[in-house]
Design an enzyme around this catalytic site. Structure first.
Site, mmCIF file in Angstrom:
data_model
loop_
_atom_site.group_PDB
_atom_site.id
_atom_site.type_symbol
_atom_site.label_atom_id
_atom_site.label_comp_id
_atom_site.label_asym_id
_atom_site.label_seq_id
_atom_site.Cartn_x
_atom_site.Cartn_y
_atom_site.Cartn_z
ATOM 1 N N GLU A 192 -19.257 20.102 17.967
ATOM 2 C CA GLU A 192 -17.846 19.748 17.826
ATOM 3 C C GLU A 192 -17.508 19.388 16.380
ATOM 4 O O GLU A 192 -16.418 19.710 15.883
ATOM 5 C CB GLU A 192 -17.512 18.596 18.762
ATOM 6 C CG GLU A 192 -17.550 18.999 20.233
ATOM 7 C CD GLU A 192 -17.362 17.821 21.174
ATOM 8 O OE1 GLU A 192 -17.131 16.691 20.670
ATOM 9 O OE2 GLU A 192 -17.436 18.027 22.397
ATOM 10 N N GLN A 230 -0.915 46.240 -8.243
ATOM 11 C CA GLN A 230 -1.768 46.631 -7.126
ATOM 12 C C GLN A 230 -2.973 45.701 -6.973
ATOM 13 O O GLN A 230 -3.356 45.331 -5.850
ATOM 14 C CB GLN A 230 -2.243 48.065 -7.296
ATOM 15 C CG GLN A 230 -2.963 48.625 -6.069
ATOM 16 C CD GLN A 230 -3.312 50.095 -6.224
ATOM 17 O OE1 GLN A 230 -3.655 50.532 -7.324
ATOM 18 N NE2 GLN A 230 -3.213 50.856 -5.155
#
Length: 337
Positions: A192, A230
């Site tokens: 957890e 780009q």
């Protein structure tokens, strides 16, 4: 099967984001950086009142009565905001340490294996690896007495090195094993902790993606927005391509609680948090390397979290073990083929 968030889950996440925007905005975050991190007790109580620590405690015990999927959503928001302090350990200890559920107590964790303890100076209790003992009172004082401050890469997370101090401490007043403690840390508690840390990493990865896209849409270079280039587009696309698979893995692991899926989620979230922060810094250019920018804070915290609860090497071992023994593709002699 519908894996979309419910309306209640969306409202829970939105409420946490609104709360953090009110009590831990950028000005307060930078103020925390300047004072060297540590726990703000007032903020801790605010988080306790909001139910962050008691979220998974049953309602009859004064908790909210929700589960891991909801906890993941809240810790994702905490990671997005770079909220400091031992949030995961305090949440996990809410049913064991008096005052933790309400945010009146701060709980740190000593993972062992030579790993430093975060926020030890502010801790009212410490979860210790190897049996999930909880150190308080005189036992905590004895534990902390040999602690040595070490330089932390994250200015919001003070660290102490404590070598083997708990091994010979023995059972004493203030040192007790919680319910199921002999099983908890090496099993459920560790899993957890890894899952909630992965949620924080996902929140950071999401935030650095947003920061990169926002900067690319505002910064001009050579007479054009850098987001039109780009290379910058590719970096932003790569960040999203890391974040969304990590999100899917995290949400799935929160539903199943499966150790292998948790290991995969932690591994993907760590990669997304670290690499997205590095790409975000690249997109910010020279400004991203400065102290005034927030990008480096996400990168340093991501590095630190990647070494907590479940490292990449440990996660990879779990995933490899799940694959089973490697079998040859062919049997028999090569001549017979």
């Amino acid at each position: 099967m519908d894996f979309q968030l419910s309306d209640d889950q969306r409202a829970l996440r939105s409420g946490m984001r609104d709360l953090l925007g009110a009590v831990f905005d950028r000005d307060r975050m930078r103020a925390a950086v300047e004072r060297g991190g540590g726990v703000d007790r007032g903020l801790w109580r605010e988080l306790g009142a909001a139910g962050l620590f008691a979220l998974r405690l049953p309602e009859e015990a004064g908790g909210v009565g929700l589960g891991l999927p909801e906890a993941v959503l809240l810790f994702e928001e905490a990671g997005r905001a770079l909220l400091p302090g031992p949030l995961v350990a305090t949440h996990l200890a809410a049913g064991q340490v008096k005052g933790a559920a309400e945010g009146e107590a701060v709980v740190a964790v000593a993972e062992g294996a030579g790993r430093p303890v975060a926020d030890l100076g502010d801790a009212d209790a410490v979860l210790v690896a190897g049996g999930a003992e909880v150190l308080t009172g005189e036992a905590l004082e004895a534990f902390a007495a040999g602690a040595v401050p070490v330089r932390s890469m994250d200015p919001l997370t003070p660290l102490h090195r404590v070598e083997g101090r708990w091994a010979g401490a023995g059972a004493s007043e203030g040192r007790s094993a919680g319910a199921g403690a002999s099983e908890a840390y090496p099993g459920a508690l560790r899993r957890e902790g890894a899952l909630l840390t992965a949620a924080e990493q996902l929140g950071s990865a999401t935030r650095t993606t947003d920061m990169a896209v926002q900067h690319a849409g505002a910064r001009e270079q050579f007479g054009s927005l850098i987001g039109s280039f780009q290379a910058v587009k590719h970096l932003c696309a790569d960040m999203l391509a890391r974040t969304e698979p990590a999100r899917s893995a995290l949400y799935a692991a929160a539903l199943t609680g499966d150790p292998v899926e948790i290991a995969a989620a932690k591994l993907l979230a760590d990669q997304a948090a670290v690499r997205n922060a590095r790409d975000c810094l690249q997109i910010h250019g020279g400004m991203g390397f400065t102290w005034e920018a927030d990008v480096h804070l996400h990168l340093k915290r991501a590095w630190l979290r990647a070494a907590r609860w479940l490292t990449a090497a440990e996660a990879e071992e779990i995933l490899a073990a799940d694959l089973g023994p490697v079998r040859p593709l062919y049997s028999g002699s090569a001549a017979g083929g």
